[in-house]
Design an enzyme around this catalytic site. Sequence first.
Site, PDB file in Angstrom:
ATOM      1  N   ARG A 209       0.858  -1.183   0.000  1.00  0.00           N
ATOM      2  CA  ARG A 209       0.000   0.000   0.000  1.00  0.00           C
ATOM      3  C   ARG A 209       0.896   1.236   0.000  1.00  0.00           C
ATOM      4  O   ARG A 209       1.915   1.278   0.710  1.00  0.00           O
ATOM      5  CB  ARG A 209      -0.915   0.042   1.236  1.00  0.00           C
ATOM      6  CG  ARG A 209      -2.096  -0.924   1.186  1.00  0.00           C
ATOM      7  CD  ARG A 209      -3.113  -0.580   0.105  1.00  0.00           C
ATOM      8  NE  ARG A 209      -4.228  -1.504   0.019  1.00  0.00           N
ATOM      9  CZ  ARG A 209      -4.294  -2.559  -0.781  1.00  0.00           C
ATOM     10  NH1 ARG A 209      -3.283  -2.848  -1.591  1.00  0.00           N
ATOM     11  NH2 ARG A 209      -5.367  -3.326  -0.806  1.00  0.00           N
TER      12      ARG A 209
ATOM     13  N   GLU B 157      -2.421   7.470  -4.907  1.00  0.00           N
ATOM     14  CA  GLU B 157      -2.742   6.792  -6.165  1.00  0.00           C
ATOM     15  C   GLU B 157      -4.196   6.946  -6.595  1.00  0.00           C
ATOM     16  O   GLU B 157      -4.518   6.829  -7.772  1.00  0.00           O
ATOM     17  CB  GLU B 157      -2.368   5.307  -6.112  1.00  0.00           C
ATOM     18  CG  GLU B 157      -3.230   4.471  -5.189  1.00  0.00           C
ATOM     19  CD  GLU B 157      -2.813   2.999  -5.208  1.00  0.00           C
ATOM     20  OE1 GLU B 157      -1.615   2.709  -5.078  1.00  0.00           O
ATOM     21  OE2 GLU B 157      -3.700   2.135  -5.328  1.00  0.00           O
TER      22      GLU B 157
ATOM     23  N   HIS C  48      -0.479  -0.260  -9.719  1.00  0.00           N
ATOM     24  CA  HIS C  48      -1.253  -1.217  -8.900  1.00  0.00           C
ATOM     25  C   HIS C  48      -1.743  -2.404  -9.743  1.00  0.00           C
ATOM     26  O   HIS C  48      -2.942  -2.669  -9.810  1.00  0.00           O
ATOM     27  CB  HIS C  48      -2.441  -0.507  -8.224  1.00  0.00           C
ATOM     28  CG  HIS C  48      -2.819  -1.169  -6.927  1.00  0.00           C
ATOM     29  ND1 HIS C  48      -3.117  -0.461  -5.779  1.00  0.00           N
ATOM     30  CD2 HIS C  48      -2.935  -2.473  -6.589  1.00  0.00           C
ATOM     31  CE1 HIS C  48      -3.420  -1.299  -4.804  1.00  0.00           C
ATOM     32  NE2 HIS C  48      -3.315  -2.527  -5.276  1.00  0.00           N
TER      33      HIS C  48
HETATM   34  P1  NAI Z   1      -1.489 -11.297   5.096  1.00  0.00           P
HETATM   35  O1  NAI Z   1      -2.535 -10.821   6.044  1.00  0.00           O
HETATM   36  O2  NAI Z   1      -1.454 -12.726   4.690  1.00  0.00           O
HETATM   37  O3  NAI Z   1      -0.042 -10.939   5.690  1.00  0.00           O
HETATM   38  C1  NAI Z   1       0.280  -9.710   6.233  1.00  0.00           C
HETATM   39  C2  NAI Z   1       1.445  -9.914   7.184  1.00  0.00           C
HETATM   40  O4  NAI Z   1       1.866  -8.629   7.638  1.00  0.00           O
HETATM   41  C3  NAI Z   1       1.079 -10.736   8.427  1.00  0.00           C
HETATM   42  O5  NAI Z   1       2.019 -11.774   8.615  1.00  0.00           O
HETATM   43  C4  NAI Z   1       1.133  -9.718   9.546  1.00  0.00           C
HETATM   44  O6  NAI Z   1       1.532 -10.280  10.795  1.00  0.00           O
HETATM   45  C5  NAI Z   1       2.173  -8.754   8.997  1.00  0.00           C
HETATM   46  N1  NAI Z   1       2.171  -7.468   9.679  1.00  0.00           N
HETATM   47  C6  NAI Z   1       1.161  -6.852  10.338  1.00  0.00           C
HETATM   48  N2  NAI Z   1       1.598  -5.702  10.873  1.00  0.00           N
HETATM   49  C7  NAI Z   1       2.900  -5.604  10.557  1.00  0.00           C
HETATM   50  C8  NAI Z   1       3.904  -4.650  10.851  1.00  0.00           C
HETATM   51  N3  NAI Z   1       3.657  -3.583  11.615  1.00  0.00           N
HETATM   52  N4  NAI Z   1       5.135  -4.843  10.360  1.00  0.00           N
HETATM   53  C9  NAI Z   1       5.411  -5.950   9.620  1.00  0.00           C
HETATM   54  N5  NAI Z   1       4.513  -6.891   9.323  1.00  0.00           N
HETATM   55  C10 NAI Z   1       3.269  -6.717   9.785  1.00  0.00           C
HETATM   56  O7  NAI Z   1      -1.608 -10.341   3.840  1.00  0.00           O
HETATM   57  P2  NAI Z   1      -1.113 -10.630   2.353  1.00  0.00           P
HETATM   58  O8  NAI Z   1      -2.158 -11.382   1.612  1.00  0.00           O
HETATM   59  O9  NAI Z   1       0.259 -11.181   2.394  1.00  0.00           O
HETATM   60  O10 NAI Z   1      -1.104  -9.147   1.733  1.00  0.00           O
HETATM   61  C11 NAI Z   1      -0.231  -8.152   2.210  1.00  0.00           C
HETATM   62  C12 NAI Z   1      -0.641  -6.826   1.618  1.00  0.00           C
HETATM   63  O11 NAI Z   1      -0.422  -6.826   0.213  1.00  0.00           O
HETATM   64  C13 NAI Z   1      -2.155  -6.521   1.729  1.00  0.00           C
HETATM   65  O12 NAI Z   1      -2.479  -5.970   2.995  1.00  0.00           O
HETATM   66  C14 NAI Z   1      -2.353  -5.510   0.630  1.00  0.00           C
HETATM   67  O13 NAI Z   1      -2.146  -4.221   1.166  1.00  0.00           O
HETATM   68  C15 NAI Z   1      -1.240  -5.832  -0.369  1.00  0.00           C
HETATM   69  N6  NAI Z   1      -1.752  -6.317  -1.650  1.00  0.00           N
HETATM   70  C16 NAI Z   1      -1.372  -5.666  -2.814  1.00  0.00           C
HETATM   71  C17 NAI Z   1      -1.836  -6.078  -4.048  1.00  0.00           C
HETATM   72  C18 NAI Z   1      -1.411  -5.442  -5.331  1.00  0.00           C
HETATM   73  O14 NAI Z   1      -2.086  -5.620  -6.356  1.00  0.00           O
HETATM   74  N7  NAI Z   1      -0.310  -4.708  -5.367  1.00  0.00           N
HETATM   75  C19 NAI Z   1      -2.789  -7.206  -4.137  1.00  0.00           C
HETATM   76  C20 NAI Z   1      -3.061  -7.855  -2.882  1.00  0.00           C
HETATM   77  C21 NAI Z   1      -2.572  -7.402  -1.687  1.00  0.00           C
END
Ligand code: NAI
Length: 360
Positions: A258, A287, A319
């Site tokens: 993000r 964005e 994105h």
């Molecule tokens: P997820 O929920 O599986 O993993 C997120 C991880 O971040 C978890 O392990 C959590 O403990 C960790 N986390 C939480 N707070 C944190 C902090 N302060 N510092 C470090 N790590 C922390 O989520 P997933 O599926 O891996 O997605 C991650 C992000 O990717 C989403 O939240 C979304 O913003 C982004 N995303 C971007 C896309 C794109 O098209 N560019 C598409 C899909 C997701």
Amino acid sequence: MISHIFGNLYETGLFTVKQRTTSGMKIAFYSSKGYDREYFEKINEDYGFEFNFFETRLNRYTVALAKGHDGICAFVNDKINENTLRVMDEEGIHVLALRCAGFNNVDLEAAEKYGITVLRVPAYSPSAVAEHALALILTLNRKVHKAYNRVREGNFSLERLTGFNINGKTIGVVGTGSIGQAFIRLMRGFDVKTVAYDPFPNEKLQQQGVEYKSLEDVLSVSDIISLHCPLTPDTYQLINKDTLAKIKPGAMLINTSRGKLINTEDTIEALKNKQLGNLGIDVYAEEEKLFFKDLSEMIIDDDKIARLMAFPNVLVTAHQGFLTREALEQIAKTTLQNLKDYRDGVNLPNQVSAAHFRSA
Ligand code: NAI
């Protein structure tokens, strides 16, 4: 004709919803693009919902378009604040199906206040985003985008195209959830050392040799840093003047998560003073004014992105991390299954709510 059950409150585990429809549902799609329509219509052959696709973003004004619908399907840059949710409630629309993983653009407290159920697609294809992060790394490092343009113009010079071997380098992963793990799996092929920061370290990754460290330590030892954590109050501008000062000089920073994880002004400064060696971003703090639109004949009045795009060592994509056939199909499947589960009054595994966070 769509019928509603009014009055009866359903209890679904942790969450309370005001009402559920009992027959087919009419869904208003916001921020919709050709690829959304294509994949949702295909998958809908198994579900039979009725769709109206709107290209406009969802906000307090455009929400009026959803009058007469039973649910709203929204995307990452739709602005779903208290005003939007209040109008949804007034219009009797009590389900919001996000066709994305992140939900930072929804005021969950307000959703709870108005009895609106918020559903999302938690993990549709972690590989899609992880592979895009890798594409940014390889393109930036080996300057493939520049080589492509040069060769097309008959310029076969290699001057200023030098990159570095990824093999043997240290890769820092911030956030080791689904996408972070998929990214780590990909990077293993380069035979790198992987360090990570996550408030909830993953034991399996540790057994596989991933070393968890503090955020500062990850930043200071990594040659490439890739952000895979969600945007929350804790992660807002995680990359700022202070943290940028701690990164290994000349490191590459990749953000496919993000935009607001990064303070843009501070990052521009770090690029100018060469503390940051390369920046690859698929997301940008502002964005919503730019991405998903063709502005090629317009004057871009966002000076920060203009400055970023002027650096030779910055690569911006709009994105598109999620944009693979497999991911689009899975997004459509999960979103429609979420809506079906809501309609059928069964357990909602992909619900997000303020109550959820309070109990976590
Ligand atoms: P997820 O929920 O599986 O993993 C997120 C991880 O971040 C978890 O392990 C959590 O403990 C960790 N986390 C939480 N707070 C944190 C902090 N302060 N510092 C470090 N790590 C922390 O989520 P997933 O599926 O891996 O997605 C991650 C992000 O990717 C989403 O939240 C979304 O913003 C982004 N995303 C971007 C896309 C794109 O098209 N560019 C598409 C899909 C997701």
